[in-house]
Design a protein around this motif. Structure first.
Motif, mmCIF file in Angstrom:
data_model
loop_
_atom_site.group_PDB
_atom_site.id
_atom_site.type_symbol
_atom_site.label_atom_id
_atom_site.label_comp_id
_atom_site.label_asym_id
_atom_site.label_seq_id
_atom_site.Cartn_x
_atom_site.Cartn_y
_atom_site.Cartn_z
ATOM 1 N N TYR A 141 -42.127 3.722 -52.860
ATOM 2 C CA TYR A 141 -44.066 2.611 -52.198
ATOM 3 C C TYR A 141 -43.595 1.532 -52.442
ATOM 4 C CZ TYR A 141 -43.527 7.172 -49.400
ATOM 5 O OH TYR A 141 -43.132 8.475 -48.483
ATOM 6 N N HIS A 142 -43.603 1.912 -53.771
ATOM 7 C CA HIS A 142 -44.143 0.435 -54.779
ATOM 8 C C HIS A 142 -42.874 -0.423 -54.333
ATOM 9 C CE1 HIS A 142 -47.995 1.490 -56.906
ATOM 10 N NE2 HIS A 142 -47.535 2.589 -57.330
ATOM 11 N N TYR A 143 -42.023 -0.295 -54.802
ATOM 12 C CA TYR A 143 -41.036 -1.602 -54.066
ATOM 13 C C TYR A 143 -40.711 -1.429 -52.878
ATOM 14 C CZ TYR A 143 -38.225 -0.781 -58.663
ATOM 15 O OH TYR A 143 -37.960 -0.714 -60.478
ATOM 16 N N LEU A 144 -41.105 -1.247 -51.608
ATOM 17 C CA LEU A 144 -41.446 -1.126 -50.507
ATOM 18 C C LEU A 144 -42.073 -2.318 -50.842
ATOM 19 C CD1 LEU A 144 -40.505 1.998 -48.005
ATOM 20 C CD2 LEU A 144 -38.433 0.099 -48.881
ATOM 21 N N ARG A 145 -43.802 -1.981 -51.318
ATOM 22 C CA ARG A 145 -44.505 -2.854 -50.974
ATOM 23 C C ARG A 145 -44.031 -4.406 -51.352
ATOM 24 N NH1 ARG A 145 -48.308 1.215 -52.015
ATOM 25 N NH2 ARG A 145 -48.023 1.325 -54.389
ATOM 26 N N CYS A 146 -43.344 -4.774 -52.819
ATOM 27 C CA CYS A 146 -43.049 -5.621 -53.340
ATOM 28 C C CYS A 146 -41.633 -6.363 -51.985
ATOM 29 C CB CYS A 146 -42.231 -5.898 -54.159
ATOM 30 S SG CYS A 146 -42.784 -5.321 -55.786
ATOM 31 N N ALA A 147 -41.252 -5.642 -51.677
ATOM 32 C CA ALA A 147 -40.114 -5.903 -50.544
ATOM 33 C C ALA A 147 -40.443 -6.555 -48.852
ATOM 34 C CB ALA A 147 -39.247 -5.287 -49.582
ATOM 35 N N SER A 148 -42.367 -5.600 -48.256
ATOM 36 C CA SER A 148 -43.061 -6.495 -47.840
ATOM 37 C C SER A 148 -43.598 -7.820 -48.133
ATOM 38 C CB SER A 148 -44.280 -5.183 -47.745
ATOM 39 O OG SER A 148 -44.596 -5.917 -46.357
ATOM 40 N N SER A 149 -43.936 -8.556 -49.217
ATOM 41 C CA SER A 149 -44.131 -9.719 -49.998
ATOM 42 C C SER A 149 -43.313 -10.439 -49.816
ATOM 43 C CB SER A 149 -44.717 -8.702 -51.129
ATOM 44 O OG SER A 149 -45.919 -8.343 -51.800
ATOM 45 N N ASN A 150 -42.098 -10.241 -49.570
ATOM 46 C CA ASN A 150 -41.495 -10.973 -49.873
ATOM 47 C C ASN A 150 -40.856 -11.265 -48.362
ATOM 48 O OD1 ASN A 150 -38.855 -8.851 -51.778
ATOM 49 N ND2 ASN A 150 -39.952 -10.619 -51.858
ATOM 50 N N TYR A 151 -41.471 -10.610 -46.910
ATOM 51 C CA TYR A 151 -41.797 -10.457 -45.755
ATOM 52 C C TYR A 151 -42.419 -11.757 -45.484
ATOM 53 C CZ TYR A 151 -36.907 -8.015 -45.219
ATOM 54 O OH TYR A 151 -35.401 -7.501 -45.279
ATOM 55 N N ASP A 152 -43.196 -11.048 -45.849
ATOM 56 C CA ASP A 152 -45.202 -11.967 -45.838
ATOM 57 C C ASP A 152 -44.189 -13.131 -45.782
ATOM 58 O OD1 ASP A 152 -46.433 -9.386 -44.866
ATOM 59 O OD2 ASP A 152 -46.848 -9.206 -46.234
ATOM 60 N N PHE A 153 -44.400 -13.442 -47.292
ATOM 61 C CA PHE A 153 -43.851 -14.927 -47.073
ATOM 62 C C PHE A 153 -42.780 -15.651 -45.995
ATOM 63 C CE2 PHE A 153 -42.740 -17.411 -51.209
ATOM 64 C CZ PHE A 153 -43.311 -18.736 -50.875
ATOM 65 N N MET A 154 -42.354 -15.522 -45.998
ATOM 66 C CA MET A 154 -40.810 -15.514 -44.984
ATOM 67 C C MET A 154 -41.576 -15.598 -43.986
ATOM 68 S SD MET A 154 -37.179 -14.177 -45.687
ATOM 69 C CE MET A 154 -37.503 -12.412 -45.740
ATOM 70 N N SER A 155 -42.665 -14.683 -43.591
ATOM 71 C CA SER A 155 -43.107 -14.646 -41.854
ATOM 72 C C SER A 155 -44.017 -15.838 -42.469
ATOM 73 C CB SER A 155 -44.059 -13.787 -41.781
ATOM 74 O OG SER A 155 -42.999 -12.578 -41.512
ATOM 75 N N ALA A 156 -44.375 -16.236 -42.967
ATOM 76 C CA ALA A 156 -45.975 -17.156 -43.510
ATOM 77 C C ALA A 156 -44.188 -18.436 -42.856
ATOM 78 C CB ALA A 156 -46.408 -17.788 -44.175
ATOM 79 N N ILE A 157 -43.809 -18.997 -43.802
ATOM 80 C CA ILE A 157 -42.671 -20.295 -43.305
ATOM 81 C C ILE A 157 -42.315 -20.330 -42.297
ATOM 82 C CG2 ILE A 157 -40.618 -21.505 -44.048
ATOM 83 C CD1 ILE A 157 -40.863 -19.709 -46.868
ATOM 84 N N PHE A 158 -42.210 -19.326 -41.460
ATOM 85 C CA PHE A 158 -41.047 -19.493 -40.141
ATOM 86 C C PHE A 158 -42.697 -19.332 -38.625
ATOM 87 C CE2 PHE A 158 -38.117 -15.744 -41.444
ATOM 88 C CZ PHE A 158 -36.747 -17.085 -41.121
#
Length: 370
Positions: A141-158
């Motif tokens: 779950y910790h690693y998935l939170r890291c992945a989620s942060s990556n996706y949040d960053f991409m979503s913010a750009i989009f």
């Protein structure tokens, strides 16, 4: 002739931990009966539910099989749609508490079929294995939170790359197509939502069941979007409009953000599905079999090289973090498999078979509802 079968996930491994949509399998008002199975690992819950589902499938009835995200080879529940009956694993972490015992819910306690004395001999090993399993899940779950942060960053750009006007155009076009196929004017009030996962992060990797949930669908509307795009920007307004128009729909969410990131919508009554597609899930193989239309959310035309480099970097980082989460889930499953051996040795499978037969007989007494 066999009935139609689908495979989907009622729960998922997410950045928030295990996330449950089990209450959406079958509502208390719709249900003729809900069997809640309690029991330890390896006692035959999955096999029992699979046998029950297959029994009615062979009789020509439609059945949904709900996979376990922590072991996609196992079943966490079955919904016999033609009889409004569900059989669900109600053991932690996907606890389903009986709301109306006797009237709707039936508790099946497989613990009564265990030889407790055999388990007590391995008490310390069982506790230790359980703790190790829990630790691996926490790391996943910790690693998935890291992945989620990556996706949040991409979503913010989009969000910066795609203007509201362009998003509104896509929504209007999709609504128009759905309206032509189904009709948006309904008189019986607001529709109902059922929420699930079509894709899950599992010990075997990221697995999606889009082709399965498309069973029975006649028309597919495909929205092609890049990894990290917030699909809910398009699908959430669509979903709200469908509900207002009185349509009952199935919503399928992303494991990276199960509260918000809506990925797919199905309108069962009209056999219409709206799927968003990216590198993790697609529907290209179904083009020839279904009434098919396609929309593309083009962001490259709006981006600059430096932005595209950032997006690619975040995409790779997210994939790496998900791969590490999968490794931790695989370790958790190995520990869980060790735990199952103790329970298998203590279980009376002859008694379990008799319980399975009794449940099938009880379900067969319920009249077909569809």
């Amino acid at each position: 002739m066999k009935g139609q079968q689908r495979y989907l996930y009622p729960g998922g491994n997410t950045p928030q931990g295990f996330y449950s949509y089990y209450n959406y399998i079958l509502s208390q008002k719709e249900a003729e009966k809900i069997f809640c199975i309690k029991g330890g690992p390896g006692v035959g819950k999955s096999t029992m539910m699979k046998h029950i589902g297959e029994h009615f499938l062979e009789k020509g009835e439609n059945v949904d099989f709900f996979r376990c995200s922590s072991d996609p080879g196992s079943i966490d529940g079955v919904l016999i749609k033609t009889r409004a009956v569900a059989v669900i694993d109600a053991t932690a972490p996907h606890i389903i508490d009986p709301r109306n015992p006797g009237a709707v819910d039936v508790i099946l306690n497989l613990g009564d079929l265990l030889n407790v004395n055999k388990l007590k001999k391995h008490r310390l090993e069982i506790v230790d294995s359980g703790e190790r399993t829990s630790a691996y899940f926490k790391m996943a779950y910790h690693y998935l939170r890291c992945a989620s942060s990556n996706y949040d960053f991409m979503s913010a750009i989009f969000n910066e790359l795609i203007c509201e006007e362009k998003t509104a155009e896509i929504i209007a076009a999709l609504l128009d197509e759905i309206n032509k196929a189904a009709g948006m004017e309904r008189e019986h009030g607001r529709g109902r939502r059922r929420k699930f996962f079509a894709c899950a992060v599992t010990p075997a990797g990221v697995i999606n069941e889009i082709e399965s949930i498309a069973t029975g669908v006649e028309k597919i509307i495909r929205v092609e979007a890049p990894d990290g795009f917030g699909n809910q920007r398009v699908l959430k307004p669509l979903s709200d409009e469908l509900i207002k128009a009185g349509h009952d729909i199935e919503e399928y969410y992303c494991s990276m953000d199960p509260d918000n990131r809506l990925e797919h919508i199905i309108i069962p009554e009209y056999g219409i599905a709206l799927f968003t597609c990216n590198s993790y899930h697609g529907v290209s193989d179904m083009r020839k079999e279904k009434d098919f239309s396609n929309y593309i959310i083009d962001v490259d035309a709006y981006g600059k090289d430096i932005v595209n480099d950032i997006l690619e970097d975040q995409k790779k980082s997210a994939a790496a973090n998900i791969a590490k989460a999968v490794k931790m889930l695989k370790n958790a499953k190995l520990q869980h498999d060790m735990l199952e051996r103790y329970y298998i040795e203590a279980m009376s499978f002859n008694k379990l078979k008799k319980m399975e037969e009794a449940v099938i007989k009880e379900i067969e007494q319920i009249k077909l509802s569809i």
